[in-house]
Design an enzyme around this catalytic site. Structure first.
Site, PDB file in Angstrom:
ATOM      1  N   GLY A   1      22.364  10.508  16.369  1.00 58.47           N
ATOM      2  CA  GLY A   1      21.691  11.477  17.218  1.00 58.47           C
ATOM      3  C   GLY A   1      21.707  12.841  16.553  1.00 58.47           C
TER       4      GLY A   1
ATOM      5  N   HIS B   1      24.553  19.581  23.275  1.00 54.83           N
ATOM      6  CA  HIS B   1      24.242  20.519  22.174  1.00 54.83           C
ATOM      7  C   HIS B   1      23.228  21.569  22.620  1.00 54.83           C
ATOM      8  CE1 HIS B   1      26.278  19.243  18.526  1.00 54.83           C
ATOM      9  NE2 HIS B   1      25.925  17.987  18.701  1.00 54.83           N
TER      10      HIS B   1
ATOM     11  N   HIS C   1      25.934  13.493  24.640  1.00 50.96           N
ATOM     12  CA  HIS C   1      26.425  14.310  23.522  1.00 50.96           C
ATOM     13  C   HIS C   1      25.310  15.244  23.013  1.00 50.96           C
ATOM     14  CE1 HIS C   1      28.769  14.663  19.575  1.00 50.96           C
ATOM     15  NE2 HIS C   1      27.592  15.176  19.277  1.00 50.96           N
ATOM     16  N   GLU C   2      24.094  14.686  22.848  1.00 50.78           N
ATOM     17  CA  GLU C   2      22.987  15.491  22.295  1.00 50.78           C
ATOM     18  C   GLU C   2      22.517  16.553  23.282  1.00 50.78           C
ATOM     19  OE1 GLU C   2      22.668  15.282  19.247  1.00 50.78           O
ATOM     20  OE2 GLU C   2      23.738  13.381  19.081  1.00 50.78           O
TER      21      GLU C   2
ATOM     22  N   CYS D   1      30.542  14.119  15.222  1.00 47.24           N
ATOM     23  CA  CYS D   1      29.328  14.936  15.287  1.00 47.24           C
ATOM     24  C   CYS D   1      28.983  15.404  13.884  1.00 47.24           C
ATOM     25  CB  CYS D   1      29.593  16.143  16.199  1.00 47.24           C
ATOM     26  SG  CYS D   1      28.208  17.270  16.329  1.00 47.24           S
ATOM     27  N   LEU D   2      27.703  15.360  13.531  1.00 50.02           N
ATOM     28  CA  LEU D   2      27.287  15.784  12.190  1.00 50.02           C
ATOM     29  C   LEU D   2      27.610  17.264  11.963  1.00 50.02           C
ATOM     30  CD1 LEU D   2      23.850  13.939  11.911  1.00 50.02           C
ATOM     31  CD2 LEU D   2      26.013  13.319  10.805  1.00 50.02           C
TER      32      LEU D   2
ATOM     33  N   GLN E   1      21.344  21.936  15.934  1.00 51.43           N
ATOM     34  CA  GLN E   1      22.141  21.537  14.763  1.00 51.43           C
ATOM     35  C   GLN E   1      21.407  21.812  13.451  1.00 51.43           C
ATOM     36  OE1 GLN E   1      23.105  17.423  16.504  1.00 51.43           O
ATOM     37  NE2 GLN E   1      24.879  17.904  15.243  1.00 51.43           N
TER      38      GLN E   1
END
Ligand code: NI
Length: 184
Positions: free
Chosen positions: A51, A144, A140-141, A98-99, A56
């Site tokens: 995701g 963000h 999660h996304e 997480c990236l 991000q």
């Protein structure tokens, strides 16, 4: 937003101020938005991740993408202005990463089902229910888009365990931001 060859985008990391900003709604799904979504999908798959949210890649707009294989099927979604309108099911824990928080992961508890509303890339309203891994990734996304990271969802003891690693990552990020400023 920096373009790399093959249109993958730079992912900003923990400590970057834009990662904790709320993102603004998208008012028109135009070519620019569709190209951004395409580049976000490319960036996510290349990372690799399951995701990615626009903040991000340092674009403070309410857009997220998800993509993963489950039960022999490929699931992929791009959502504009996604909103969680309801929760169902039991809370469950899952080891999240997480990236934007590389090298760090921890078990986060979230409801197992959600109702989601948003807009598609074709600018049509969409509404659906998600469970299991899809619900996990979407929560999660969508977090963000409100400037919330999975580490913000941890209890004080868990957060304390990660404090040193987070401080190191934050210092690395800030050093990188300063170098970028000098170049600009
Ligand atoms: Ni993330």
């Amino acid at each position: 937003m920096l373009l790399r060859p093959k249109n993958t985008l730079d992912i900003i990391t923990f400590g970057h101020p834009d990662l904790v900003q709320p993102s603004a709604p998208v008012d028109r799904v135009d070519q620019e938005i569709r190209e951004l979504v395409r580049d976000m999908l490319r960036t996510m798959y290349k990372a690799p991740g399951v995701g990615l949210a626009a903040p991000q890649v340092d674009v403070l707009k309410r857009i997220c993408v998800v993509g993963f294989d489950e039960d022999g099927r490929h699931e992929e979604l791009a959502l504009i202005n996604p909103r969680i309108t309801g929760y169902f099911g039991q809370e469950s824990g899952y080891d999240e990463g997480c990236l934007s928080v590389p090298g760090i992961h921890s078990v986060v508890f979230r409801p197992s089902g959600i109702m989601v509303e948003g807009i598609s890339l074709q600018e049509e309203p969409i509404r659906f229910q998600a469970e299991g891994f899809m619900a996990r990734v979407l929560q999660h996304e969508i977090d963000h888009l409100d400037g919330i990271l999975f580490v913000d969802r941890l209890g004080p003891a868990e957060r304390e365990k990660l404090a040193q690693q987070l401080a190191r990552l934050e210092a690395r990020t800030q050093k990188k931001c300063k170098t970028a400023e000098r170049r600009a």
